[in-house]
Design a protein around this motif. Structure first.
Motif, mmCIF file in Angstrom:
data_model
loop_
_atom_site.group_PDB
_atom_site.id
_atom_site.type_symbol
_atom_site.label_atom_id
_atom_site.label_comp_id
_atom_site.label_asym_id
_atom_site.label_seq_id
_atom_site.Cartn_x
_atom_site.Cartn_y
_atom_site.Cartn_z
ATOM 1 N N ARG A 154 0.857 -1.186 0.000
ATOM 2 C CA ARG A 154 0.000 0.000 0.000
ATOM 3 C C ARG A 154 0.891 1.234 0.000
ATOM 4 O O ARG A 154 2.104 1.153 0.218
ATOM 5 C CB ARG A 154 -0.916 0.007 1.222
ATOM 6 N N ARG A 155 0.291 2.367 -0.238
ATOM 7 C CA ARG A 155 1.025 3.631 -0.175
ATOM 8 C C ARG A 155 1.188 4.003 1.298
ATOM 9 O O ARG A 155 0.205 4.061 2.037
ATOM 10 C CB ARG A 155 0.261 4.719 -0.932
ATOM 11 N N MET A 156 2.440 4.255 1.729
ATOM 12 C CA MET A 156 2.697 4.467 3.150
ATOM 13 C C MET A 156 3.814 5.493 3.326
ATOM 14 O O MET A 156 4.608 5.749 2.412
ATOM 15 C CB MET A 156 3.106 3.143 3.811
ATOM 16 N N ASP A 157 3.849 6.065 4.505
ATOM 17 C CA ASP A 157 4.901 7.007 4.889
ATOM 18 C C ASP A 157 5.914 6.237 5.746
ATOM 19 O O ASP A 157 5.554 5.611 6.744
ATOM 20 C CB ASP A 157 4.291 8.176 5.662
ATOM 21 N N GLU A 197 6.752 9.152 1.193
ATOM 22 C CA GLU A 197 5.825 8.088 0.830
ATOM 23 C C GLU A 197 6.465 7.133 -0.173
ATOM 24 O O GLU A 197 7.207 7.538 -1.067
ATOM 25 C CB GLU A 197 4.545 8.685 0.240
ATOM 26 N N TRP A 240 5.673 2.835 -1.964
ATOM 27 C CA TRP A 240 4.723 1.740 -2.156
ATOM 28 C C TRP A 240 5.357 0.470 -1.600
ATOM 29 O O TRP A 240 6.347 -0.016 -2.126
ATOM 30 C CB TRP A 240 4.427 1.590 -3.643
ATOM 31 N N ALA A 285 4.368 -2.669 5.083
ATOM 32 C CA ALA A 285 4.905 -2.150 6.341
ATOM 33 C C ALA A 285 5.546 -3.250 7.179
ATOM 34 O O ALA A 285 6.605 -3.035 7.790
ATOM 35 C CB ALA A 285 3.789 -1.452 7.137
#
Length: 477
Positions: free
Chosen positions: A317-320, A353, A355, A358
């Motif tokens: 997922r798109r994450m920081d 950010e 992809w 985590a």
């Protein structure tokens, strides 16, 4: 698909080569046509000149002069462009030529010479000189007959124009056909290239597209797909063997651990001296440690196999990455303080950010931090940092001031079970960086290992992970 790619295709180059062959063939045909026209016109002109000369030679000397003077109103004007009668000293007697043509010799063969027409234009004419009887017995005169070459020049001009006008549409049509065929071939090659890129990235279940035409590309794609099927089967068998061995080892090792636990319980119930109890507890502790190391190796091997099989993309997922780094720093900070090390995070303005997964990135950070803390001496520092490069690619790094990694060992340390000379005294399985490498490949990122330079002095190691731009990574995924 760019226009330059279209022009570089084999189909377009083949078409271009065929166009060149066609053009050369048409030029060769034009040359042969020129030669045939020249030969035909030369033979025809020679025949007309000799036939006209034979007819005029039958005339009486007086009638010949009258015939030449009246040539413009007779049939001679059709066959001859010039006709005149000269004496032996080249003085004109009758006809439409007032001067002897320059360079003309009294020879029975035909001659090509430049001739000035009455309108002062210059043309090339074919002349024939024959001797005819004169007005006085025993004296002869020279009959000069000429025929212009304008007919052959006109035929050549017409042939040249026809060749050029026919060559242009042929070349344009061939080039358009080549572009259409090249675009079709390039579209198929682009799809194959995309499939190959996915295979290189670890998607071994990807296959090259095969059309229904059964042409060379289809047969090649079919052969490559069969090769990939066999390769996937062999790699799957190798992976299954490793997993089976790991699972088979896990069960007896678990039994050994359970038996040692029961044996420890029995030993505590027995009476023995303090020295014997101490030696027994030390032996049990060593056994427990070795078993835990075996379990960690097995778990790491199974984990690497799972990741390399590409079965963990569902969690992407798109994450920081910044909150993840901060959490891992908080988790490892007590260990760092215990070892007398400084663990810090360099802040970054705004989110970084990417992809990714985590949980997997947590494992990466955990392994890199664990290595950094292991190989950094007391008083050293470990730094975490993240950001974006000039291409907009997100990255994060773990920087330490430890023993460092030699340049010639930086690729080898990512292999399984590899232990550098500097790390052989440190406990570990040699699989931590292998797990990091597998996760990096799954994220289509790249890992850069460099020296941690502080001014002119190099100390420690930098592990930097550079990820694709999130939009591109999502499209690729």
């Amino acid at each position: 698909m760019s226009r330059s790619d279209l022009f570089r295709t084999a189909a377009f180059r083949l078409t271009l080569g065929l166009v060149c062959v066609v053009v050369l063939g048409m030029l060769l045909e034009l040359i042969l046509l020129y030669g045939q026209i020249s030969t035909y016109e030369q033979l025809r002109t020679n025949d007309l000149l000799r036939r006209s000369a034979s007819v005029l030679m039958q005339e009486a000397p007086g009638d010949l002069e009258v015939r030449l003077k009246e040539r413009s109103t007779s049939e001679l004007r059709i066959f001859l462009n010039a006709a005149a009668l000269f004496d032996r000293d080249h003085h004109p007697i009758a006809g439409d030529m007032t001067t002897w043509p320059a360079g003309l010799t009294a020879s029975p063969s035909t001659q090509n010479l430049s001739f000035v027409l009455p309108d002062h234009s210059v043309t090339v004419m074919r002349f024939l000189v024959v001797e005819v009887p004169g007005m006085q017995p025993g004296k002869t005169r020279l009959l000069v007959l000429g025929r212009s070459r304008h007919m052959v020049d006109e035929l050549r001009r017409v042939a040249r124009q026809c060749a050029l006008f026919s060559m242009v549409p042929v070349v344009l049509f061939a080039l358009m056909a080549g572009m259409i065929l090249s675009r079709r071939a390039l579209g198929r090659i682009t799809k194959m290239h995309h499939s190959i890129e996915q295979i290189v990235k670890g998607q071994l279940r990807e296959r090259l597209p095969v059309g229904r035409g059964h042409d060379d590309l289809d047969r090649l794609a079919g052969s490559v797909n069969r090769m990939l099927d066999r390769l996937e089967q062999l790699m799957g068998e190798m992976r299954d063997v490793g997993n089976d061995i790991a699972h088979d080892l896990r069960t007896p090792l678990a039994r050994v651990q359970a038996r040692l636990d029961r044996l420890n319980g029995f030993a505590q119930a027995l009476t023995s001296t303090p020295e014997e109890e101490l030696r027994f507890e030390q032996a049990m502790a060593l056994c427990q440690r070795d078993l835990e190391q075996c379990f960690s190796v097995i778990t790491a091997l199974l984990r690497i196999g799972e990741i390399e099989n590409g079965q963990r993309r569902a969690g992407f997922r798109r994450m920081d990455i910044m909150p993840l780094i901060a959490d891992m720093a908080d988790l490892y900070e007590p260990n760092a303080e215990t070892q007398g090390l400084t663990l810090s995070v360099i802040p970054h303005e705004g989110p970084v950010e990417l992809w990714g997964d985590a949980d997997l990135l947590n494992e990466v950070l955990a392994n890199l931090l664990d290595n950094a803390l292991k190989f950094t001496g007391e008083g050293g520092a470990v730094t975490l940092r993240a950001g974006r490069n000039e291409l907009g690619e997100p990255w994060f790094e773990v920087r330490d001031t430890g023993v460092g990694i030699a340049v010639e060992e930086r690729d080898a340390v990512m292999g399984r079970f590899y232990r550098a000379d500097k790390s052989r005294h440190v406990p570990g399985s040699g699989l931590g960086l292998s797990l990091v490498a597998a996760i990096v490949r799954l994220h289509e990122a790249r890992l850069v290992i460099d020296e941690n330079r502080q001014g002119d002095v190099g100390s420690g190691t930098v592990f930097r992970l550079v990820f694709p731009v999130p939009e591109q990574a999502q499209c690729a995924g």
